[in-house]
Scaffold this active site. Sequence first.
Site, PDB file in Angstrom:
ATOM      1  CG  HIS A  60       3.435  -5.417  -6.098  1.00 20.99           C
ATOM      2  ND1 HIS A  60       3.764  -5.775  -4.804  1.00 20.99           N
ATOM      3  CD2 HIS A  60       3.454  -4.065  -6.130  1.00 20.99           C
ATOM      4  CE1 HIS A  60       3.946  -4.670  -4.094  1.00 20.99           C
ATOM      5  NE2 HIS A  60       3.765  -3.626  -4.873  1.00 20.99           N
ATOM      6  CD  GLU A  87       4.875  -1.803  -9.099  1.00 18.30           C
ATOM      7  OE1 GLU A  87       4.794  -0.672  -8.569  1.00 18.30           O
ATOM      8  OE2 GLU A  87       5.396  -2.777  -8.526  1.00 18.30           O
ATOM      9  CG  ASP A  89       8.050   0.691  -6.563  1.00 21.87           C
ATOM     10  OD1 ASP A  89       8.189  -0.487  -6.146  1.00 21.87           O
ATOM     11  OD2 ASP A  89       6.945   1.234  -6.726  1.00 21.87           O
ATOM     12  CG  HIS A 102       8.989  -0.231  -2.492  1.00 21.77           C
ATOM     13  ND1 HIS A 102       8.966   0.175  -1.165  1.00 21.77           N
ATOM     14  CD2 HIS A 102       7.729  -0.106  -2.953  1.00 21.77           C
ATOM     15  CE1 HIS A 102       7.728   0.526  -0.854  1.00 21.77           C
ATOM     16  NE2 HIS A 102       6.958   0.376  -1.924  1.00 21.77           N
ATOM     17  CD  GLU A 169       4.447   3.588  -7.059  1.00 30.17           C
ATOM     18  OE1 GLU A 169       4.291   4.323  -6.074  1.00 30.17           O
ATOM     19  OE2 GLU A 169       4.292   2.347  -7.035  1.00 30.17           O
TER      20      GLU A 169
HETATM   21  O1  G3P Z   1       1.725   0.528  -7.663  1.00 29.50           O
HETATM   22  C1  G3P Z   1       0.933   0.203  -6.728  1.00 29.50           C
HETATM   23  C2  G3P Z   1       1.711  -0.427  -5.662  1.00 29.50           C
HETATM   24  O2  G3P Z   1       2.915  -0.821  -6.153  1.00 29.50           O
HETATM   25  C3  G3P Z   1       1.896   0.567  -4.598  1.00 29.50           C
HETATM   26  O3  G3P Z   1       2.490   0.037  -3.542  1.00 29.50           O
HETATM   27  O4  G3P Z   1       4.339   0.365  -2.043  1.00 29.50           O
HETATM   28  O5  G3P Z   1       4.340  -1.552  -3.571  1.00 29.50           O
HETATM   29  O6  G3P Z   1       4.753   0.672  -4.444  1.00 29.50           O
HETATM   30  P1  G3P Z   1       4.051  -0.132  -3.395  1.00 29.50           P
HETATM   31 CA    CA Z   2       4.884   0.313  -6.745  1.00 28.96          CA
END
Ligand code: G3P
Ligand code: CA
Length: 432
Positions: A60, A87, A89, A102, A169
């Site tokens: 993450h 992962e 954003d 993010h 994401e």
């Molecule tokens: O992708 C799931 C998770 O990343 C969502 O939470 O706020 O870290 O993007 P966030």
């Molecule tokens: Ca995310």
Amino acid sequence: MRLPGFIVQRLRTALVCSAALAAVAATLVSAQAVSADASTPPETAAGRQVKRGEPVVWSHRGASKNAPEETTAAYQRALADGADVLEGDLAQTKDGVLVVIHDNTLARTTNAEEVFPDRAPWNVIDFTLAEIKQLDAGSWWDPAFAGQRILTLREWFQLTGGRAGLAPELKSPTLYPGMVENLVKELRAWGYTHDLKARNGAPQIWVQSFDEPALRQFHALLPKVPTLLLRSGYPFMTATDEVLTELATWTTAVAGNPVQTTASQVARVQSFGLKVVSEVEDGPSILSMIELQGYDYLFTNVPDVAKAVLNDKTPLRTTHGVVIDSVVYNPDGSDVEPGGGEYIALRNTTRRPIELTGYTLREFGNTLLRVGDRAVIEPGSFYKVYVGPGTDRPDAHFNGLTTGVLANTVTDHVYLYDSKRVMEDLYSYLAS
Ligand code: G3P
Ligand code: CA
């Protein structure tokens, strides 16, 4: 006709070279993203392959409890820790470049307020890539990471180089005109247009979003790329057959929270052909719950801990002997009651006093808590680290914050680092 010696010699060498070249070309082709049914991709930098029947570990925002999130440092650490999928954003700059960050603003994870003091609220969309590349994306987390930069999507893909999967994401697509088409264009450029496998056997590309219309639009453009529909509160784990049947027609996975789900719920969702991805979890006990409940994908900030748990190894071995014993996250009265309030209890597991200078703590939201300079924890004793204000004692330090940071609901995680910023221990608790 006999050819002169040197010609024969030349021909021989040419033959040898072309054979060698052919061999190199063959390996290169196989090294690139391999089609879903390929058997054993070559050794990866992290050396470990995704094991069948074991949840695939998604990192993450990279290894975001050991380096500033979504930076080169966080992703290289995640790869070194054996993460199967990285992962990140997505946001988009004023000049239409996809970048990995993010928040919709640059305020929290860069020094934008310092570099561009008159450009509040520092929304990513209001800055060109050239301006964003001037920003330090590391010092906010720890001065040791000064100079980290915000990555473009291309740089993120390049630094991964097919060694591990990528899970971008679509964070707030309604803020960024043409973001979905932009992502599709990039994925086409990289050949990430279907269910490829990275060299570690994990899915090469997986697109996620909380924004259902945007994810459906993406799916319509690249129907063979796996997608994950996110939804707060994880309603899909108890959704009706109709909802799950419809979801399975266009998306590949949904998310669940292991502290709220059961193995039979996970199996039911999977019976509709959907994969199940966990909520972001870091605590060894909850990480093992994810495996035992049969989740397909495990989401964590600490891939090294997750891999250790999945391989029945001791996740974190304290080197100095100080551990997090317990957390008092919801005491009577205010969480930042002067001289009291919420605190983290450290314990000395040795027979010698240990100096805590330079030790720090973080909680899931990344608030940094100091443990107190020149503080000493006595053998076999507690040392309390309070979040709120108060006067330090030989066995306690007060951080002076004005609001509580330890969650009073669902779960929370606390991480202990020694003076060299090495994670010594992490502690998870169920708050409700
Ligand atoms: O992708 C799931 C998770 O990343 C969502 O939470 O706020 O870290 O993007 P966030
Ligand atoms: Ca995310």
